[in-house]
Write a protein that holds these residues in place. Sequence first.
Motif, PDB file in Angstrom:
ATOM      1  N   ALA A  92      -7.109 -17.972  -5.333  1.00  0.00           N
ATOM      2  CA  ALA A  92      -6.352 -18.102  -4.085  1.00  0.00           C
ATOM      3  C   ALA A  92      -7.030 -17.412  -2.910  1.00  0.00           C
ATOM      4  O   ALA A  92      -6.646 -17.620  -1.764  1.00  0.00           O
ATOM      5  N   ARG A  93      -8.035 -16.579  -3.223  1.00  0.00           N
ATOM      6  CA  ARG A  93      -8.698 -15.746  -2.215  1.00  0.00           C
ATOM      7  C   ARG A  93      -7.674 -14.906  -1.436  1.00  0.00           C
ATOM      8  O   ARG A  93      -7.754 -14.745  -0.217  1.00  0.00           O
ATOM      9  N   ALA A  94      -6.719 -14.378  -2.183  1.00  0.00           N
ATOM     10  CA  ALA A  94      -5.683 -13.524  -1.597  1.00  0.00           C
ATOM     11  C   ALA A  94      -4.995 -12.752  -2.705  1.00  0.00           C
ATOM     12  O   ALA A  94      -4.766 -13.291  -3.796  1.00  0.00           O
ATOM     13  N   GLY A  95      -4.678 -11.491  -2.439  1.00  0.00           N
ATOM     14  CA  GLY A  95      -3.945 -10.730  -3.442  1.00  0.00           C
ATOM     15  C   GLY A  95      -3.735  -9.290  -3.014  1.00  0.00           C
ATOM     16  O   GLY A  95      -4.483  -8.742  -2.194  1.00  0.00           O
ATOM     17  N   ARG A  96      -2.691  -8.705  -3.573  1.00  0.00           N
ATOM     18  CA  ARG A  96      -2.374  -7.296  -3.349  1.00  0.00           C
ATOM     19  C   ARG A  96      -2.177  -6.641  -4.712  1.00  0.00           C
ATOM     20  O   ARG A  96      -1.300  -7.058  -5.486  1.00  0.00           O
ATOM     21  N   ILE A  97      -2.967  -5.627  -4.985  1.00  0.00           N
ATOM     22  CA  ILE A  97      -2.851  -4.861  -6.231  1.00  0.00           C
ATOM     23  C   ILE A  97      -2.451  -3.440  -5.861  1.00  0.00           C
ATOM     24  O   ILE A  97      -3.130  -2.792  -5.054  1.00  0.00           O
ATOM     25  N   VAL A  98      -1.339  -2.978  -6.407  1.00  0.00           N
ATOM     26  CA  VAL A  98      -0.867  -1.619  -6.154  1.00  0.00           C
ATOM     27  C   VAL A  98      -0.702  -0.916  -7.496  1.00  0.00           C
ATOM     28  O   VAL A  98       0.050  -1.381  -8.360  1.00  0.00           O
ATOM     29  N   LEU A  99      -1.416   0.188  -7.663  1.00  0.00           N
ATOM     30  CA  LEU A  99      -1.364   0.956  -8.903  1.00  0.00           C
ATOM     31  C   LEU A  99      -0.511   2.200  -8.678  1.00  0.00           C
ATOM     32  O   LEU A  99      -0.742   2.949  -7.726  1.00  0.00           O
ATOM     33  N   ILE A 100       0.476   2.424  -9.546  1.00  0.00           N
ATOM     34  CA  ILE A 100       1.358   3.583  -9.396  1.00  0.00           C
ATOM     35  C   ILE A 100       0.769   4.755 -10.183  1.00  0.00           C
ATOM     36  O   ILE A 100       0.749   4.743 -11.415  1.00  0.00           O
ATOM     37  N   SER A 101       0.284   5.729  -9.443  1.00  0.00           N
ATOM     38  CA  SER A 101      -0.296   6.928 -10.041  1.00  0.00           C
ATOM     39  C   SER A 101       0.741   8.047 -10.012  1.00  0.00           C
ATOM     40  O   SER A 101       1.922   7.823 -10.283  1.00  0.00           O
ATOM     41  N   SER A 102       0.325   9.248  -9.662  1.00  0.00           N
ATOM     42  CA  SER A 102       1.219  10.405  -9.605  1.00  0.00           C
ATOM     43  C   SER A 102       0.512  11.523  -8.876  1.00  0.00           C
ATOM     44  O   SER A 102      -0.724  11.632  -8.931  1.00  0.00           O
ATOM     45  N   VAL A 103       1.271  12.372  -8.210  1.00  0.00           N
ATOM     46  CA  VAL A 103       0.691  13.574  -7.604  1.00  0.00           C
ATOM     47  C   VAL A 103      -0.048  14.398  -8.655  1.00  0.00           C
ATOM     48  O   VAL A 103      -1.051  15.056  -8.372  1.00  0.00           O
TER      49      VAL A 103
ATOM     50  N   ALA B 101       0.873   7.432  -5.014  1.00  0.00           N
ATOM     51  CA  ALA B 101       0.978   8.631  -5.855  1.00  0.00           C
ATOM     52  C   ALA B 101       2.299   9.353  -5.572  1.00  0.00           C
ATOM     53  O   ALA B 101       2.368  10.198  -4.677  1.00  0.00           O
ATOM     54  N   PRO B 102       3.358   9.025  -6.319  1.00  0.00           N
ATOM     55  CA  PRO B 102       4.639   9.696  -6.105  1.00  0.00           C
ATOM     56  C   PRO B 102       4.603  11.142  -6.587  1.00  0.00           C
ATOM     57  O   PRO B 102       3.850  11.500  -7.501  1.00  0.00           O
ATOM     58  N   GLY B 103       5.418  11.956  -5.950  1.00  0.00           N
ATOM     59  CA  GLY B 103       5.644  13.321  -6.422  1.00  0.00           C
ATOM     60  C   GLY B 103       6.875  13.347  -7.298  1.00  0.00           C
ATOM     61  O   GLY B 103       7.093  12.455  -8.115  1.00  0.00           O
ATOM     62  N   PHE B 104       7.727  14.363  -7.129  1.00  0.00           N
ATOM     63  CA  PHE B 104       8.956  14.449  -7.918  1.00  0.00           C
ATOM     64  C   PHE B 104       9.996  13.496  -7.336  1.00  0.00           C
ATOM     65  O   PHE B 104      10.315  13.542  -6.159  1.00  0.00           O
ATOM     66  N   ILE B 105      10.515  12.642  -8.192  1.00  0.00           N
ATOM     67  CA  ILE B 105      11.473  11.622  -7.778  1.00  0.00           C
ATOM     68  C   ILE B 105      12.833  11.940  -8.379  1.00  0.00           C
ATOM     69  O   ILE B 105      12.927  12.375  -9.534  1.00  0.00           O
ATOM     70  N   GLU B 106      13.872  11.694  -7.608  1.00  0.00           N
ATOM     71  CA  GLU B 106      15.228  11.954  -8.084  1.00  0.00           C
ATOM     72  C   GLU B 106      15.646  10.837  -9.031  1.00  0.00           C
ATOM     73  O   GLU B 106      16.004   9.745  -8.606  1.00  0.00           O
ATOM     74  N   THR B 107      15.565  11.128 -10.314  1.00  0.00           N
ATOM     75  CA  THR B 107      15.953  10.170 -11.345  1.00  0.00           C
ATOM     76  C   THR B 107      16.841  10.888 -12.352  1.00  0.00           C
ATOM     77  O   THR B 107      17.093  12.091 -12.239  1.00  0.00           O
ATOM     78  N   ALA B 108      17.310  10.140 -13.347  1.00  0.00           N
ATOM     79  CA  ALA B 108      18.138  10.752 -14.390  1.00  0.00           C
ATOM     80  C   ALA B 108      17.374  11.877 -15.087  1.00  0.00           C
ATOM     81  O   ALA B 108      17.948  12.905 -15.466  1.00  0.00           O
ATOM     82  N   MET B 109      16.046  11.699 -15.214  1.00  0.00           N
ATOM     83  CA  MET B 109      15.233  12.704 -15.917  1.00  0.00           C
ATOM     84  C   MET B 109      15.184  14.030 -15.152  1.00  0.00           C
ATOM     85  O   MET B 109      15.390  15.092 -15.725  1.00  0.00           O
ATOM     86  N   THR B 110      14.947  13.960 -13.837  1.00  0.00           N
ATOM     87  CA  THR B 110      14.901  15.208 -13.068  1.00  0.00           C
ATOM     88  C   THR B 110      16.291  15.826 -12.971  1.00  0.00           C
ATOM     89  O   THR B 110      16.427  17.048 -12.907  1.00  0.00           O
TER      90      THR B 110
END
Length: 236
Positions: free
Chosen positions: A119-130, A171-180
């Motif tokens: 398509a000669r078009a695309g967006r790739i976003v990789l979720i890393s972490s702080v 690169a997210p830091g600490f996120i308010e989730t059930a785990m935190t």
Amino acid sequence: MTAPRSVVITGANRGIGRAIAERFVAAGDSVATIYRSGDLPDGVFGAVADMRDTAAIDAAFTAIEEHQGAPTVLVANAGMNRDTLLMRMSDEDFTDVLDVNLTGTFRCVRRASKGMIRARAGRIVLISSVVGLYGSPGQVNYAASKAALVGMARSITRELGGRGITANVVAPGFIETAMTGELPEATQKTYLAAIPAGRFAQPTEVAAAVEFLASPEAGYISGAVIPVDGGLGMGH
């Protein structure tokens, strides 16, 4: 009105991945996920596969392509952790985390890029972490896997940038989730004291950064690391 894009988000059944999927659905895109189990947000097509299984991932992408066309946006979010101190970390603790977080991401990017190149078009976003660039005791395996995504995105940028494809890292830091929320109050206070913003992020704040990087307006941003961490990493 632009035509809906075909968007694939791995691990959209919970947490950050779920918030990202909901945001793209709200924007009118055709959204699919590759996941292992759990319920999905309304409007999200699901294909079950393990990030460690190349054949299963290929089959999942084929099912998604038949449902909504080849993806022009890939958000590689699925991941796992197996935290323990270095001296106690087994080979399997290390390699299993890398196989899901790093090699699993590679498997998805390789498969999704085929349609993007055509398509000669695309967006790739990789979720890393702080943690990938800041470091964290007890997370040698997780931090290594997340740091490696930066090198992956920048190599993809150099390889595919001339074909209208961008590759970036959030690169997210600490996120308010059930785990935190389940952390002891004293632990939460220690974490909060290290964050200049003085609070944890909402999953929707990470989703907003992803949505921007996937947009037409972000066509000249590639190989970047976008922190969503309240200033915790501060340029690391």
